[in-house]
Design an enzyme around this catalytic site. Structure first.
Site, PDB file in Angstrom:
ATOM      1  N   THR A 188       0.851  -1.186   0.000  1.00 47.38           N
ATOM      2  CA  THR A 188       0.000   0.000   0.000  1.00 47.38           C
ATOM      3  C   THR A 188       0.883   1.232   0.000  1.00 47.38           C
ATOM      4  O   THR A 188       2.108   1.128   0.141  1.00 47.38           O
ATOM      5  CB  THR A 188      -0.914   0.014   1.249  1.00 47.38           C
ATOM      6  OG1 THR A 188      -1.827   1.094   1.143  1.00 47.38           O
ATOM      7  CG2 THR A 188      -0.104   0.196   2.507  1.00 47.38           C
ATOM      8  N   THR A 189       0.286   2.387  -0.150  1.00 42.94           N
ATOM      9  CA  THR A 189       0.991   3.657   0.019  1.00 42.94           C
ATOM     10  C   THR A 189       0.058   4.634   0.718  1.00 42.94           C
ATOM     11  O   THR A 189      -1.023   4.944   0.211  1.00 42.94           O
ATOM     12  CB  THR A 189       1.429   4.255  -1.335  1.00 42.94           C
ATOM     13  OG1 THR A 189       2.238   3.318  -2.031  1.00 42.94           O
ATOM     14  CG2 THR A 189       2.233   5.531  -1.098  1.00 42.94           C
TER      15      THR A 189
END
Length: 269
Positions: free
Chosen positions: A53-54
């Site tokens: 994820t970011t």
């Protein structure tokens, strides 16, 4: 008159004679490990698929800017492109989601309940510091049990904007800007290059959006929609949610190239 008591007499034949195997306790071999706790942790990590994820958040003069992508992955499989990774804890506080989706969603909901109970009992909203400490204490009590949480708690309280990083080991850090997830190294590169404390809301939102886009461009586990939230003195507000595929052509527009020579069909004589 004589009573017939034959039905009360015990039978010499066992009731479970035909199913004596059901009376035996099942047995199985224990793992051959000198340190069973270490064996259990390694086993949990072996069966857990890789996640990516970011998420990012940073403080500037007008509050806190929070942004995240929306892709959920199970190893190399992209399971969803529409996950809501920025969770509203209360009207003045947000939490980001990185790690296990179920772990993050449950404990953020749990934190929201505790924050509301605090508000009802004390007649005032809980501070960002207090909420992050509450979550860190809860996660610390479950450390080593397989939780996977890397979250940021961002909000506005009586002291102004606040930003904390909390993880499933009970760690808690206060800072001005954070990025969490597999795409965070790429997001940090954009953030460190363009961050200024005196940015306007529009400039801060563009920086957050650009950082998420570049992370999704380089990190295969990040993608979907880049959502941007602003937390200010009047609470949080969602500013944008752009598909990263469309953002690519926004940052790298396709320029038409001149055709040097166009082939034309020659009519028969």
């Amino acid at each position: 008159m004589k009573l017939d008591t034959s039905g009360l007499e015990s039978s010499s034949v066992p009731i479970f004679e035909a199913n004596t195997e059901l009376l035996h306790t099942p047995s199985f071999d224990l793992p051959d490990a000198t340190n069973f706790d270490e064996f259990l942790q390694n086993a949990v990590q072996m069966v857990k698929p890789a996640k990516g994820t970011t998420t990012l958040a940073f403080i500037f003069k007008d509050g806190v800017m929070v942004a995240a992508d929306s892709r959920a992955s199970m190893g190399g499989y992209i399971s969803s492109q529409s996950v809501k990774k920025i969770i509203e804890i209360n009207p003045y506080m947000l939490g980001t989601m990185a790690g296990g989706a179920a772990d993050c969603q449950f404990w953020h909901r749990n934190l929201g309940i505790k924050c509301r109970l605090h508000e009802l009992a004390n007649k005032r909203r809980i501070s960002v510091t207090g909420a992050s400490k509450l979550l860190a204490n809860i996660l610390y009590s479950y450390r080593g049990m397989g939780l996977s949480v890397g979250t940021m708690i961002a909000g506005w309280d009586e002291t102004g904007p606040g930003l904390y990083y909390v993880d499933s080991e009970g760690g808690r850090l206060k800072g001005m800007r954070f990025s969490v997830g597999s795409g965070s190294p790429y997001a940090y590169g954009v953030l460190d290059n363009g961050y200024r404390y005196d940015m306007s809301v529009a400039e801060a939102a563009e920086l957050a959006r650009r950082a998420i886009y570049h992370a999704t461009f380089r990190d295969g586990a990040s993608g979907g929609v880049a959502s941007v939230y602003h937390v200010g003195a009047n609470g949080w507000k969602k500013l944008s949610g752009d598909d990263v595929g469309e953002l690519h052509y926004h940052y790298y527009p396709v320029t038409p190239t001149a055709v040097e020579q166009e082939m034309a069909e020659v009519s028969g004589a």
